[in-house]
Design a protein around this motif. Structure first.
Motif, mmCIF file in Angstrom:
data_model
loop_
_atom_site.group_PDB
_atom_site.id
_atom_site.type_symbol
_atom_site.label_atom_id
_atom_site.label_comp_id
_atom_site.label_asym_id
_atom_site.label_seq_id
_atom_site.Cartn_x
_atom_site.Cartn_y
_atom_site.Cartn_z
ATOM 1 N N ALA A 146 1.380 27.174 -7.214
ATOM 2 C CA ALA A 146 -0.070 27.082 -7.018
ATOM 3 C C ALA A 146 -0.419 26.719 -5.581
ATOM 4 O O ALA A 146 -1.463 27.131 -5.066
ATOM 5 N N ILE A 147 0.451 25.928 -4.922
ATOM 6 C CA ILE A 147 0.163 25.568 -3.533
ATOM 7 C C ILE A 147 0.153 26.825 -2.666
ATOM 8 O O ILE A 147 -0.774 27.058 -1.882
ATOM 9 N N ASP A 148 1.179 27.593 -2.807
ATOM 10 C CA ASP A 148 1.247 28.857 -2.065
ATOM 11 C C ASP A 148 0.866 30.010 -3.006
ATOM 12 O O ASP A 148 1.606 30.993 -3.141
ATOM 13 N N ASN A 149 -0.247 29.881 -3.702
ATOM 14 C CA ASN A 149 -0.653 30.869 -4.719
ATOM 15 C C ASN A 149 -0.855 32.235 -4.077
ATOM 16 O O ASN A 149 -1.371 32.357 -2.957
ATOM 17 N N PRO A 150 -0.433 33.269 -4.803
ATOM 18 C CA PRO A 150 -0.567 34.627 -4.256
ATOM 19 C C PRO A 150 -1.994 35.099 -4.144
ATOM 20 O O PRO A 150 -2.281 36.062 -3.429
ATOM 21 N N ILE A 151 -2.868 34.403 -4.791
ATOM 22 C CA ILE A 151 -4.274 34.776 -4.734
ATOM 23 C C ILE A 151 -4.876 34.367 -3.390
ATOM 24 O O ILE A 151 -5.850 34.936 -2.931
ATOM 25 N N GLY A 152 -4.259 33.329 -2.770
ATOM 26 C CA GLY A 152 -4.776 32.834 -1.495
ATOM 27 C C GLY A 152 -5.975 31.942 -1.649
ATOM 28 O O GLY A 152 -6.792 31.814 -0.722
ATOM 29 N N SER A 153 -6.079 31.316 -2.791
ATOM 30 C CA SER A 153 -7.226 30.441 -3.057
ATOM 31 C C SER A 153 -6.953 29.041 -2.520
ATOM 32 O O SER A 153 -5.998 28.369 -2.924
ATOM 33 N N LEU A 154 -7.813 28.592 -1.606
ATOM 34 C CA LEU A 154 -7.678 27.228 -1.092
ATOM 35 C C LEU A 154 -7.982 26.196 -2.162
ATOM 36 O O LEU A 154 -7.371 25.128 -2.197
ATOM 37 N N SER A 155 -8.921 26.516 -3.025
ATOM 38 C CA SER A 155 -9.257 25.558 -4.084
ATOM 39 C C SER A 155 -8.060 25.364 -5.006
ATOM 40 O O SER A 155 -7.791 24.233 -5.459
ATOM 41 N N THR A 156 -7.325 26.447 -5.288
ATOM 42 C CA THR A 156 -6.123 26.314 -6.111
ATOM 43 C C THR A 156 -5.075 25.494 -5.379
ATOM 44 O O THR A 156 -4.393 24.638 -5.976
ATOM 45 N N THR A 157 -4.945 25.727 -4.083
ATOM 46 C CA THR A 157 -3.993 24.937 -3.281
ATOM 47 C C THR A 157 -4.354 23.466 -3.322
ATOM 48 O O THR A 157 -3.482 22.593 -3.478
ATOM 49 N N PHE A 158 -5.642 23.182 -3.173
ATOM 50 C CA PHE A 158 -6.061 21.785 -3.180
ATOM 51 C C PHE A 158 -5.788 21.126 -4.528
ATOM 52 O O PHE A 158 -5.335 19.983 -4.601
ATOM 53 N N GLU A 159 -6.048 21.878 -5.618
ATOM 54 C CA GLU A 159 -5.776 21.326 -6.933
ATOM 55 C C GLU A 159 -4.275 21.121 -7.130
ATOM 56 O O GLU A 159 -3.838 20.143 -7.744
#
Length: 1140
Positions: A146-159
């Motif tokens: 999730a930190i390096d999620n393939p979607i590139g979502s910063l919110s996912t990285t933060f979570e």
């Protein structure tokens, strides 16, 4: 309760319906129900009861491809695994199902919202560690994904980063072991161009710092690879783009994550150090502060507990820190593992910052980093090598600037830290609670003079201080010396200077308290004590000799030096400071420039006990000499002599009471005699007051214990002789003055000199009286008065000889000449009075054989000194000094009173022998003197004649005695003053006139012829046969005039004494002849009226006894025998003639 159950049943029914519309409605209703259940325990209880069935239904829907269904289902699941009451009801199988489903969702879903909410569920879950441990690796894989999620979502990285922090708190051990897996994705984002991404990453690392730092070896290896690949390049790019703060903050994390592995990658570390090299010197304070904070990362990397432990556990044979034979402590080899280089690397920029003129905020940040280093060093901070590398440079940098309003807080912080370090030595020791030291030293030290509260108020990082040993003594003293020298600069205000002096003194007293413990410690060996004392004396020498006497505040500097000497003298063990076992070279500069005994004009005095440059002396002697040097400078640089004398008084009293008083007195006197200006009499007064107080307190044990030691008497005599010696040598001849370029800079003003001389005389009298009283308590007689008088006489003889044979006296010193006359006269009167009250009175308590020599010896010495004083007076009269000087009459009056008390033959003969020559000079020139002086002079002469007549055994007035004193009788028998000649004629008639046969000296023949033909003088006594054939009136008893002393020295008694053999005959045949009445002057009439009003003397005297004063003695004859008035010599002779 039933309402909530019904609602939940409806929700479950909708979820079980299978249609997405109903499920969406059900999850929306459930989510709303959960949001409002927080305030209602009943609803939460209902949710917990149906949690098992709801979880299974929800888990099946979270993986749905429809985002509108999966998202609300995940939110409802998140609430179920977050609320503690509901979590408690979840079974193991349900928990495992939830975790497996979340991991699968996060790693497989392509829905951004589903991945985001799924990671959110992991970050907020409250499941037990036993459930999480089973699924740790799968959870970690999901979070990292999730930190390096393939979607590139910063919110996912933060979570996902939030989930990392959650797992680190729940599974710290597992998370630390897997640092190399989850930490890299986080620390790489520290160099992100997105501020939110950098902030979230750093916030995560800060929160779980204890898990990350110190890093695992695997993490360090991964970081090394990343640094070499792109991180180092990216940091440099940020610097070039102006993002210096961001770059250096990331650098701090990177270097701390390298840990001990940094020492194995020196090339990489050297490349990394190029980053702070650029930011340390940046002009932006924010960049500098960020660099100071980041520098703590290097401290974490290079100073870590395993490394310190290896240093502390090093074998003794590997230790290279020499403790100079002091107590052993930690063993350390600062060379091992490059530890010394690491400390130097860390300290170099910190010292540079503190030595530069940066903003206060930069200095504050620098000191914070320094304190962090002290904290990280643990107990190793107490090692001498570490102290020199870490503590010393920063303290020197701080204390060599200011103190002022800008740097005051830095001073206070460092002073407080020093106080903690020093006081640790005796913190748990039961010290004397009544001591002034223990009362004051435990308070926090502040330059502002206010205590600082709080155990570690100066920094949030506690330092592991240990009781220090003597190898750190020099460090403490050097820092204190820096405090003193910096406060002495001209830029420091007087208020700040005083505050720093107080702070330095308190630190010094605290150090002395620790030293005292070592000196009292039985395990301390000789080398320990020698090293300690040598270090202390070297420090005392520095603070006393390196004083800028040209400074405007030189008084403060000198006075502060005095306080430091007093502190050492009082606070340390007297048995050590005064021990002859510890000797140190007298390496003081001023002793090197001081004249030696061989080329000093006072060689005989200094030869008693003199310390030369580089002589070996005891510690207390070293301190006394140093104290004396500072006192001399203090007196020369200030007029505040009263307070200085008072401090010396207290100091010397303590010295005499605590140490060998004789050695201390000898040491001080040998120095005192090198300074012969009147201004140094202040030092003499301080010594005398201290000695006298000590004598009173110790009941003269000092003298009694050493009564057989001639050195004691000699020392006391030199002490008493000093004032006279100073005055004698303070008036140089013109020739001597030219040799010194005419410098009289050290002379006092007339008013100051008179006041000083008055104090000196009072103290001299007090000390002499105390010493004399103590001497006569001794069982054996001493030669104290004789030696003293001999020494005093020598000074007066030196002076009179210089005046008589040398050049003229310098006119600017006439006041000093009068001072000499006044001082010598007062000393003479004091000595004579003491002999009267002690020597002569002591005969009553002694046998005749015991006291004859004793009293005669003291009397002779007193008379010889009196003769010198009379000679001095005569010399001053010849040098055109005022002839009405009041001291002249006082000297003659005191001598007359003294002579009136003598009756032993050897004492009487000493009077004639010693006083003969100077008395003759004065008797010869009475016409040039004032009336008061002449009155006392004639009184003295009458007393001399009286003591000759009452001598015991009687004096033989034969031809030999007459020949010896022919010049004196020649002058007095025919003196121009009747007050001299008439008593002399009466004396002749009652002494030499009673002899049957005399050989008259040739010089007396003319005078005897004239006086005998005038009927005034009887040449000899008639033979017995001739007297028997004479008329009865002719056998009238020979009258004698006896003069005895009264309490008032200017009042005498005259008594007519008849021959006892014819006393009865005289009663039966009283005088019937008429007497001639002499006219009285107005003054005599006033005297007669005063005398007639007095009662008869009740002292046991018979008729015919009256008092006379020295003023009316020479005024002529009194009136009549019947009124019992006193008659002068002429009327007495007339009575004798008529009786024939």
């Amino acid at each position: 309760m039933s309402y909530f159950s019904d609602e939940l049943e409806k929700i479950k029914t909708l979820i079980s319906s299978g249609t997405k519309t109903n499920k969406s409605l059900a999850y929306s209703t459930l989510l709303h129900f959960q949001e409002h259940s927080g305030d209602n325990p009943s609803s939460v209880q209902s949710l917990a009861e149906c949690s098992q069935s709801l979880i299974h239904s929800i888990v099946s829907d979270i993986s749905d491809d429809d985002e509108e269904l999966a998202a609300p289902a995940l939110k409802c699941l998140g609430f179920m695994i977050y609320h503690p009451s509901i979590v408690a009801q979840i079974s193991v199988d349900a928990a495992n199902l939830v975790l497996e489903s979340l991991v699968k969702l996060v790693t497989k879903t392509k829905l951004k919202s589903a991945c985001n909410v799924g990671v959110w569920c992991i970050s907020i879950q409250q499941l037990g560690a036993q459930f999480l441990a089973i699924h740790f690796h799968s959870l970690l894989r999901a979070v990292v994904h999730a930190i390096d999620n393939p979607i590139g979502s910063l919110s996912t990285t933060f979570e996902a980063i939030q989930a990392v922090m959650k797992l680190a708190t729940q599974l710290s051990v597992q998370m630390r072991d897997s640092l190399h897996i989850w930490a890299p994705p986080i620390y790489r984002r520290l160099l992100s161009r997105e501020k939110r991404e950098r902030d979230v990453s750093e916030r995560c690392l800060l929160k779980i710092r204890s898990t990350v730092i110190p890093p695992s070896i695997n993490l360090s290896k991964v970081l090394v690879k990343d640094m070499k690949l792109n991180l180092l390049v990216r940091m440099k790019d940020l610097l070039d783009q102006g993002m210096k703060v961001e770059a250096i903050r990331a650098w701090g994390w990177f270097v701390s994550m390298l840990g001990s592995h940094a020492l194995k990658n020196r090339h990489l570390v050297n490349d990394m150090l190029k980053i702070p090299e650029r930011t340390f010197t940046d002009l932006d304070p924010q960049v500098q502060i960020a660099t100071q904070v980041a520098w703590e990362g290097l401290i974490d990397a290079l100073i870590h507990f395993p490394m310190i432990a290896s240093q502390e556990n090093a074998s003794p044979k590997d230790n290279c820190v020499q403790k100079q034979k002091t107590s052993t402590g930690h063993g350390c080899d600062v060379q091992a593992n490059g530890f010394e280089k690491c400390l130097k690397l860390i300290m170099t920029p910190l010292v540079g910052i503190m030595s530069s003129k940066c903003d206060v905020s930069v200095h504050s940040s620098c000191l914070s980093t320094w304190c962090y280093l002290l904290h990280k060093l643990g107990t190793f901070v107490n090692e001498l090598s570490v102290v020199k590398l870490v503590l010393k440079p920063i303290l020197e940098a701080v204390f060599q600037s200011g103190p002022d309003s800008k740097s005051m807080w830095q001073w206070n912080m460092c002073l407080d830290m020093l106080s903690d370090m020093i006081s640790e030595k005796y913190r748990d020791v039961d010290y004397n609670s009544a001591s002034e030291v223990s009362q004051n030293l435990t308070a926090r030290i502040s330059v502002l003079g206010l205590p600082i509260s709080g155990k570690y108020s100066w920094k949030q990082y506690p330092v592991s201080w240990l009781p220090w040993d003597l190898c750190l003594l020099e460090f403490h003293l050097n820092i204190i010396f820096i405090l003193i020298t910096q406060a002495s600069t001209e830029t420091v205000t007087h208020g700040n200077r005083s505050s720093v002096y107080v702070a330095a003194m308190r630190l010094f007293r605290s150090v002395l308290k620790g030293v005292q413990l070592d000196l009292k410690n039985p395990s301390s060996n000789y080398d320990d004590i020698m090293l300690c004392l040598k270090t202390l004396l070297r420090f005392m020498k520095k603070i006393c000799e390196e004083v800028d006497l040209d400074s405007n505040d030189s008084y403060d500097l000198l006075h502060n030096s005095i306080l430091f000497i007093q502190a050492v003298t009082r606070d340390l063990e007297p048995s050590v400071l005064g021990s002859p076992l510890y000797k140190f070279a007298l390496d003081l500069k001023y002793m090197e420039n001081m004249p030696s005994v061989s080329d000093n004009t006072h060689q005989k005095i200094l030869s008693v006990f003199s310390n030369a440059h580089m002589d070996m002396v005891s510690p207390i002697a070293y301190l006394i000499i140093l104290y004396f040097y500072v006192i001399v400078q203090l007196i020369l640089n200030t007029r505040q002599t009263k307070s200085i004398v008072q401090e010396m008084h207290i100091y010397f009293k303590f010295i005499f009471a605590s140490y060998d008083p004789l050695e201390s007195l000898l040491t001080t006197i040998s120095l005192l005699y090198r300074y012969v200006q009147p201004i140094y009499l202040n030092i003499w007064m301080g010594m005398v007051q201290g000695l006298e107080d000590y004598m009173h307190d110790s009941k003269c044990n000092f003298l009694l214990k050493t009564e057989s030691d001639s050195t004691t008497g000699l020392t006391i005599n030199h002490l008493l002789s000093y004032p006279l010696m100073v005055v004698v040598h303070s008036c140089p001849t013109k020739l001597a003055l030219s040799k010194t370029n005419g410098s009289l800079e050290e002379c006092l003003t007339s008013a100051e000199k008179n006041l000083l001389l008055g104090h000196v005389i009072d103290m001299w009298k007090s000390l002499y009286g105390s010493l004399s009283a103590s001497q006569f308590k001794c069982s054996a007689p001493t030669d104290f008065p004789e030696d003293l008088c001999s020494m005093l006489s020598g000074y007066l003889d030196e002076y009179t000889g210089r005046v008589g044979s040398g050049p003229d006296i310098n006119l600017t010193c006439k006041d000093l000449d009068l001072d000499l006359v006044a001082l010598s006269g007062d000393i003479m009167m004091c000595i004579l009075e003491q002999i009267q009250t002690s020597d002569l009175v002591s005969r009553k308590d002694r046998s005749k054989d015991t006291c004859d020599y004793y009293t005669s010896s003291g009397i002779s010495s007193g008379l010889r000194f009196s003769a010198c004083c009379i000679n001095l007076l005569w010399t001053k009269m010849l040098t055109n000094q005022p002839n009405d000087f009041v001291g002249t009459s006082r000297v003659f009056s005191a001598l007359a009173c003294f002579v009136s008390c003598l009756h032993l033959k050897q004492d009487v003969l000493s009077v004639i022998e010693i006083i003969f020559s100077p008395l003759l000079q004065w008797l010869t020139h009475m016409e040039t003197q004032d009336k008061t002086t002449n009155d006392q002079l004639q009184l003295l002469w009458v007393e001399i004649l009286g003591c000759l007549r009452r001598s015991h055994p009687p004096v033989v007035f034969d031809s030999t005695f007459l020949k010896l004193h022919e010049s004196l009788l020649e002058k007095t028998l025919d003196h121009s003053f009747l007050s001299i000649s008439e008593p002399t004629i009466i004396f002749w008639n009652s002494t030499f006139g009673e002899q049957i046969k005399l050989d008259y000296p040739q010089n007396l023949l003319p005078i005897l012829d004239r006086l005998s033909r005038n009927g005034k003088l009887k040449l000899h006594k008639r033979p017995v046969l001739e007297r028997c054939h004479s008329h009865a009136d002719v056998n009238n008893p020979q009258h004698r005039c006896r003069v005895t002393a009264k309490h008032n020295s200017s009042s005498k008694r005259v008594e007519f004494v008849v021959d006892t053999a014819n006393h009865r005959e005289q009663k039966e045949a009283p005088l019937k002849s008429k007497r001639k009445r002499v006219e009285l002057t107005e003054h005599q009439k006033e005297v007669r009226r005063a005398q007639q009003g007095r009662d008869r003397d009740s002292g046991g005297h018979g008729a015919g006894i009256r008092t006379y004063t020295n003023v009316d003695f020479s005024q002529g004859n009194e009136d009549s025998q019947e009124s019992q008035e006193i008659r002068d010599s002429e009327s007495i002779l007339q009575i004798l003639r008529r009786a024939r």
